[in-house]
Design a protein around this motif. Structure first.
Motif, PDB file in Angstrom:
ATOM      1  N   UNK A 168       0.822  -1.213   0.000  1.00  0.00           N
ATOM      2  CA  UNK A 168       0.000   0.000   0.000  1.00  0.00           C
ATOM      3  C   UNK A 168       0.856   1.263   0.000  1.00  0.00           C
ATOM      4  N   UNK A 169       1.724   1.388   0.998  1.00  0.00           N
ATOM      5  CA  UNK A 169       2.498   2.629   1.148  1.00  0.00           C
ATOM      6  C   UNK A 169       3.510   2.769   0.012  1.00  0.00           C
ATOM      7  N   UNK A 170       4.155   1.667  -0.388  1.00  0.00           N
ATOM      8  CA  UNK A 170       5.134   1.754  -1.470  1.00  0.00           C
ATOM      9  C   UNK A 170       4.449   1.865  -2.823  1.00  0.00           C
ATOM     10  N   UNK A 171       3.620   0.880  -3.159  1.00  0.00           N
ATOM     11  CA  UNK A 171       3.059   0.810  -4.508  1.00  0.00           C
ATOM     12  C   UNK A 171       1.989   1.869  -4.755  1.00  0.00           C
ATOM     13  N   UNK A 172       1.060   2.015  -3.806  1.00  0.00           N
ATOM     14  CA  UNK A 172      -0.090   2.893  -4.036  1.00  0.00           C
ATOM     15  C   UNK A 172       0.239   4.351  -3.693  1.00  0.00           C
ATOM     16  N   UNK A 173       0.709   4.588  -2.465  1.00  0.00           N
ATOM     17  CA  UNK A 173       0.894   5.966  -2.017  1.00  0.00           C
ATOM     18  C   UNK A 173       2.131   6.607  -2.650  1.00  0.00           C
ATOM     19  N   UNK A 174       3.293   5.962  -2.498  1.00  0.00           N
ATOM     20  CA  UNK A 174       4.513   6.611  -2.975  1.00  0.00           C
ATOM     21  C   UNK A 174       4.541   6.732  -4.487  1.00  0.00           C
ATOM     22  N   UNK A 175       4.378   5.611  -5.192  1.00  0.00           N
ATOM     23  CA  UNK A 175       4.496   5.681  -6.652  1.00  0.00           C
ATOM     24  C   UNK A 175       3.352   6.472  -7.269  1.00  0.00           C
ATOM     25  N   UNK A 176       2.184   6.437  -6.655  1.00  0.00           N
ATOM     26  CA  UNK A 176       1.102   7.291  -7.143  1.00  0.00           C
ATOM     27  C   UNK A 176       1.445   8.764  -6.996  1.00  0.00           C
ATOM     28  N   UNK A 177       2.037   9.149  -5.867  1.00  0.00           N
ATOM     29  CA  UNK A 177       2.440  10.538  -5.654  1.00  0.00           C
ATOM     30  C   UNK A 177       3.596  10.925  -6.579  1.00  0.00           C
ATOM     31  N   UNK A 178       4.568  10.022  -6.751  1.00  0.00           N
ATOM     32  CA  UNK A 178       5.697  10.306  -7.639  1.00  0.00           C
ATOM     33  C   UNK A 178       5.230  10.510  -9.070  1.00  0.00           C
ATOM     34  N   UNK A 179       4.324   9.671  -9.546  1.00  0.00           N
ATOM     35  CA  UNK A 179       3.813   9.830 -10.912  1.00  0.00           C
ATOM     36  C   UNK A 179       2.983  11.100 -11.065  1.00  0.00           C
ATOM     37  N   UNK A 180       2.434  11.583  -9.957  1.00  0.00           N
ATOM     38  CA  UNK A 180       1.610  12.790 -10.000  1.00  0.00           C
ATOM     39  C   UNK A 180       2.446  14.046 -10.183  1.00  0.00           C
ATOM     40  N   UNK A 181       3.639  14.115  -9.558  1.00  0.00           N
ATOM     41  CA  UNK A 181       4.399  15.370  -9.541  1.00  0.00           C
ATOM     42  C   UNK A 181       5.589  15.377 -10.496  1.00  0.00           C
ATOM     43  N   UNK A 182       5.905  14.258 -11.151  1.00  0.00           N
ATOM     44  CA  UNK A 182       7.047  14.221 -12.056  1.00  0.00           C
ATOM     45  C   UNK A 182       6.578  14.103 -13.498  1.00  0.00           C
ATOM     46  N   UNK A 183       7.414  14.599 -14.402  1.00  0.00           N
ATOM     47  CA  UNK A 183       7.163  14.448 -15.829  1.00  0.00           C
ATOM     48  C   UNK A 183       7.782  13.151 -16.322  1.00  0.00           C
ATOM     49  N   UNK A 184       7.451  12.781 -17.560  1.00  0.00           N
ATOM     50  CA  UNK A 184       7.996  11.544 -18.124  1.00  0.00           C
ATOM     51  C   UNK A 184       9.519  11.630 -18.232  1.00  0.00           C
ATOM     52  N   UNK A 185      10.019  12.800 -18.653  1.00  0.00           N
ATOM     53  CA  UNK A 185      11.466  12.954 -18.799  1.00  0.00           C
ATOM     54  C   UNK A 185      12.171  12.814 -17.452  1.00  0.00           C
ATOM     55  N   UNK A 186      11.605  13.410 -16.411  1.00  0.00           N
ATOM     56  CA  UNK A 186      12.195  13.284 -15.078  1.00  0.00           C
ATOM     57  C   UNK A 186      12.140  11.844 -14.579  1.00  0.00           C
ATOM     58  N   UNK A 187      11.024  11.149 -14.870  1.00  0.00           N
ATOM     59  CA  UNK A 187      10.891   9.765 -14.424  1.00  0.00           C
ATOM     60  C   UNK A 187      11.937   8.872 -15.083  1.00  0.00           C
ATOM     61  N   UNK A 188      12.155   9.042 -16.384  1.00  0.00           N
ATOM     62  CA  UNK A 188      13.146   8.220 -17.073  1.00  0.00           C
ATOM     63  C   UNK A 188      14.538   8.430 -16.494  1.00  0.00           C
ATOM     64  N   UNK A 189      14.800   9.636 -16.038  1.00  0.00           N
ATOM     65  CA  UNK A 189      16.146   9.960 -15.567  1.00  0.00           C
ATOM     66  C   UNK A 189      16.381   9.571 -14.116  1.00  0.00           C
ATOM     67  N   UNK A 190      15.359   9.715 -13.271  1.00  0.00           N
ATOM     68  CA  UNK A 190      15.584   9.593 -11.830  1.00  0.00           C
ATOM     69  C   UNK A 190      14.948   8.362 -11.194  1.00  0.00           C
ATOM     70  N   UNK A 191      13.949   7.731 -11.816  1.00  0.00           N
ATOM     71  CA  UNK A 191      13.333   6.561 -11.191  1.00  0.00           C
ATOM     72  C   UNK A 191      14.332   5.423 -10.952  1.00  0.00           C
ATOM     73  N   UNK A 192      15.270   5.134 -11.898  1.00  0.00           N
ATOM     74  CA  UNK A 192      16.249   4.079 -11.595  1.00  0.00           C
ATOM     75  C   UNK A 192      17.095   4.373 -10.357  1.00  0.00           C
ATOM     76  N   UNK A 193      17.345   5.655 -10.098  1.00  0.00           N
ATOM     77  CA  UNK A 193      18.126   5.997  -8.908  1.00  0.00           C
ATOM     78  C   UNK A 193      17.379   5.657  -7.626  1.00  0.00           C
ATOM     79  N   UNK A 194      16.033   5.682  -7.674  1.00  0.00           N
ATOM     80  CA  UNK A 194      15.267   5.290  -6.496  1.00  0.00           C
ATOM     81  C   UNK A 194      15.528   3.827  -6.145  1.00  0.00           C
ATOM     82  N   UNK A 195      15.709   2.971  -7.169  1.00  0.00           N
ATOM     83  CA  UNK A 195      16.009   1.572  -6.909  1.00  0.00           C
ATOM     84  C   UNK A 195      17.334   1.395  -6.189  1.00  0.00           C
ATOM     85  N   UNK A 196      18.349   2.172  -6.599  1.00  0.00           N
ATOM     86  CA  UNK A 196      19.629   2.107  -5.899  1.00  0.00           C
ATOM     87  C   UNK A 196      19.497   2.636  -4.473  1.00  0.00           C
ATOM     88  N   UNK A 197      18.735   3.731  -4.297  1.00  0.00           N
ATOM     89  CA  UNK A 197      18.518   4.267  -2.961  1.00  0.00           C
ATOM     90  C   UNK A 197      17.768   3.299  -2.066  1.00  0.00           C
TER      91      UNK A 197
END
Length: 623
Positions: free
Chosen positions: A244-273
């Protein structure tokens, strides 16, 4: 002012381009609604869109119809959007940048990264703690886990999503976020300081003992849910935190405030973090598990450790809420299209029919189901041996802390290597690594369990017992399987959707989400429940579980091989279509007509074979 519209290779320029009249470099709103646009005298645009030397520009006295004006605005907006050199539009200031990244992007990514770190830090603590509670509790064992996942976790997950859907219809996004995460924080705080200290009074142990005498030891797992109900509730809430908190809340909020270009660049860094959080949280669990060594006799060391870990969970939970509030208060949301594609709503039977009808989706579904069954079959068997080796909650928790740290390090390393694997060996090899690792380590794990007696002399020479060797090999199996899953299996699964047509892509993903994910998670649990009730215990079922694992992994490898051939064919077809489109399609630019007004060359768009109508015109002048 006048200038030439450059296209950077995206548009096809005629042989003799005509000059066109630009309106003042204001925003689109002013261009659409301004009746008397002001032309800045003394400036003209060069070919790269920058101001050149002062010049006298003749005024346009023609009457411009509204339709023509609209087309001009669209052309200018398209030209600005299609420019790849990063130059700001004329009259607009460039956003400040740090290390080539806009500061507004930093205001999004840094808080999101901190939120993700806190969420994953809490999840690792909760995941390790939930296993300690339900496996090492008096009157319980690892046999409780399959029953928990099927008869408690799955119904509560479905009930929560139904409640979440209802709340989303009546609450704002902010209120919905707080309404979901605050009950989690309150529960974990209450469990550490209220429920666990009172567990000896609120657990119906006498009732569970009487029922166990009547029903027999085969029902130890189901009756343990009743015996330690508060621990089981903690187990389910910890599982829901991950989904819930990871899949629904966090990723839903991240997709809400980021653009596609930002997501392509920074989402992989979240996996390392996330794996950095895994390493640090594993050390935290290890630290609190060793507190008992410094406590006096008669003190419940596990209760002290639990209070310390739940205090950290509560503090980081409030930190997540604070970061969420700050982003909503100080970060502007990106503009979104109001048009939303309607997602197909498929019932269970419709999803099953769709899976069966498409070989590509069927193979992809087999991968998802096979992973869920395989990892559950091995993990529960390993945790039963883990309890036998480390019966104390503190010892068990200390080992799980080391396990989480090792998993984080292995996954971090595999994520760095995954790009090399994809580039050098391709999708097919990457997709087969996870089942191969699971098969090889699974064979070693079950061999130590089944043939521990004959192997005892060789194992003793290494300073270990067969049980301890099985625990270590099972830990390695889980570490390498999960690291391969996070770094290779998940990217392969998502990449497999890319070459599909839009209809199959959307419906296939919906079908897999409805059927295959729950089936994979509960399929292994159902198999274990059947064997426990049939053969009396998990230990007696071990040889048969090894055979089930072998069959499942072989089917997984066969599906991956079949999917690789289909995926490669679709990718080649897609690349061929792109090459044909690049070679054949040309889009003409906006040309100026005789009256000084501009319009789109619609005839050329509709008829690409038509001749060039721009011959005989004068070239543009820049004075």
């Amino acid at each position: 002012m006048e200038g030439v519209l450059q296209t950077k290779g995206l548009l096809s320029l005629p042989s003799n381009p005509r000059t066109r009249v630009f309106q003042s470099s204001l925003g689109l709103k002013q261009r659409f609604f301004s009746t008397k646009p002001k032309t800045p005298a003394g400036f003209s645009l060069s070919s790269n869109g920058l101001p050149k030397f002062p010049s006298f520009v003749p005024k346009n006295h023609g009457v411009v119809p509204k339709e023509r004006n609209l087309f001009i605005c669209r052309a200018e907006a398209a030209a600005a959007a299609s420019s790849g050199d990063g130059q700001p539009a004329f009259g607009e200031s460039e956003n400040p940048k740090v290390f080539g990244i806009e500061t507004v992007t930093f205001k999004k990514i840094i808080p999101l990264g901190l939120m993700f770190f806190c969420i994953l830090f809490n999840y690792t603590i909760l995941r390790d703690t939930k296993d300690v509670l339900v496996v090492t509790a008096k009157g319980s064992s690892a046999e409780i886990i399959p029953f928990l996942k099927t008869w408690v976790n799955l119904p509560m997950a479905v009930g929560f999503m139904l409640l979440y859907t209802k709340l989303s219809n009546v609450l704002s996004k902010k209120a919905l976020f707080y309404s979901v995460i605050l009950p989690f924080i309150a529960f974990f705080g209450a469990f550490g300081f209220v429920l666990y200290p009172l567990s000896g009074y609120i657990h119906p142990e006498a009732l569970a003992d009487s029922l166990l005498n009547v029903l027999g030891p085969r029902f130890l797992g189901p009756l343990a849910i009743l015996r330690i109900w508060s621990f089981c509730l903690f187990y389910v809430m910890a599982e829901l935190w991950g989904s819930v908190v990871i899949s629904v809340l966090f990723w839903g909020f991240a997709n809400q405030i980021t653009t596609v270009e930002e997501a392509k660049r920074f989402y992989p860094l979240f996996g390392l973090g996330a794996n950095v959080a895994l390493i640090f949280s594993g050390r935290t669990v290890k630290y609190f598990s060793k507190l008992r060594q410094n406590l006096g006799p008669g003190v419940d060391g596990w209760a002290m450790s639990l209070r310390g870990m739940m205090s950290i969970v509560v503090m980081l939970g409030f930190a997540i809420c604070g970061l969420y509030w700050w982003v909503n208060a100080y970060v502007p949301l990106p503009a979104r299209s109001k048009k939303k594609r309607e997602k197909p709503k498929m019932g269970t039977m419709e999803s099953l029919k769709f899976l069966v009808s498409s070989p590509y989706i069927r193979d992809l579904a087999t991968l998802v189901v096979a992973y869920g069954i395989s990892i559950n079959v091995v993990e529960v068997t390993w945790k039963s041996k883990l309890k036998a080796q480390f019966p104390s909650p503190n010892e068990y928790s200390s080992f799980m802390g080391d396990f989480s740290t090792a998993t984080g390090i292995a996954t971090f390393t595999m994520m760095l290597l995954s790009q090399v694997i994809f580039e050098k060996y391709g999708w097919g090899v990457a997709a087969k690594i996870t089942p191969t690792v699971l098969l090889l380590t699974g064979v070693g794990f079950f061999s130590l369990i089944l043939f521990g007696g004959p192997l005892s002399p060789a194992i003793a020479s290494l300073g270990m017992t067969p049980l301890l060797a099985a625990v270590y090999v099972g830990a390695l199996q889980n570490i390498f399987s999960k690291s391969a899953k996070y770094s290779l299996f998940d990217p392969c699964k998502e990449m497999a959707y890319i070459p599909l047509d839009e209809d199959t892509k959307v419906k296939g993903k919906a079908a897999i989400d409805v059927v295959c994910n729950p089936l994979g998670k509960s399929g292994g649990a159902l198999i274990q429940q059947f064997m426990i009730l049939t053969f009396g215990s998990l230990a007696n079922s071990t040889p048969y579980l090894g055979g089930v694992l072998l069959v499942i992994v072989l089917a997984w490898l066969a599906a991956a091989n079949s999917l690789d051939k289909q995926f490669t064919a679709l990718r080649q077809e897609e690349e061929l279509e792109k090459e044909m489109e690049r070679a054949a399609v040309k889009i003409p630019v906006v040309a100026q007509e005789g009256g000084g007004n501009s319009s789109l060359a619609s005839d050329s768009v509709l008829n690409p074979t038509a001749g060039d109508s721009t011959s005989g015109t004068k070239p543009p002048r820049n004075m």
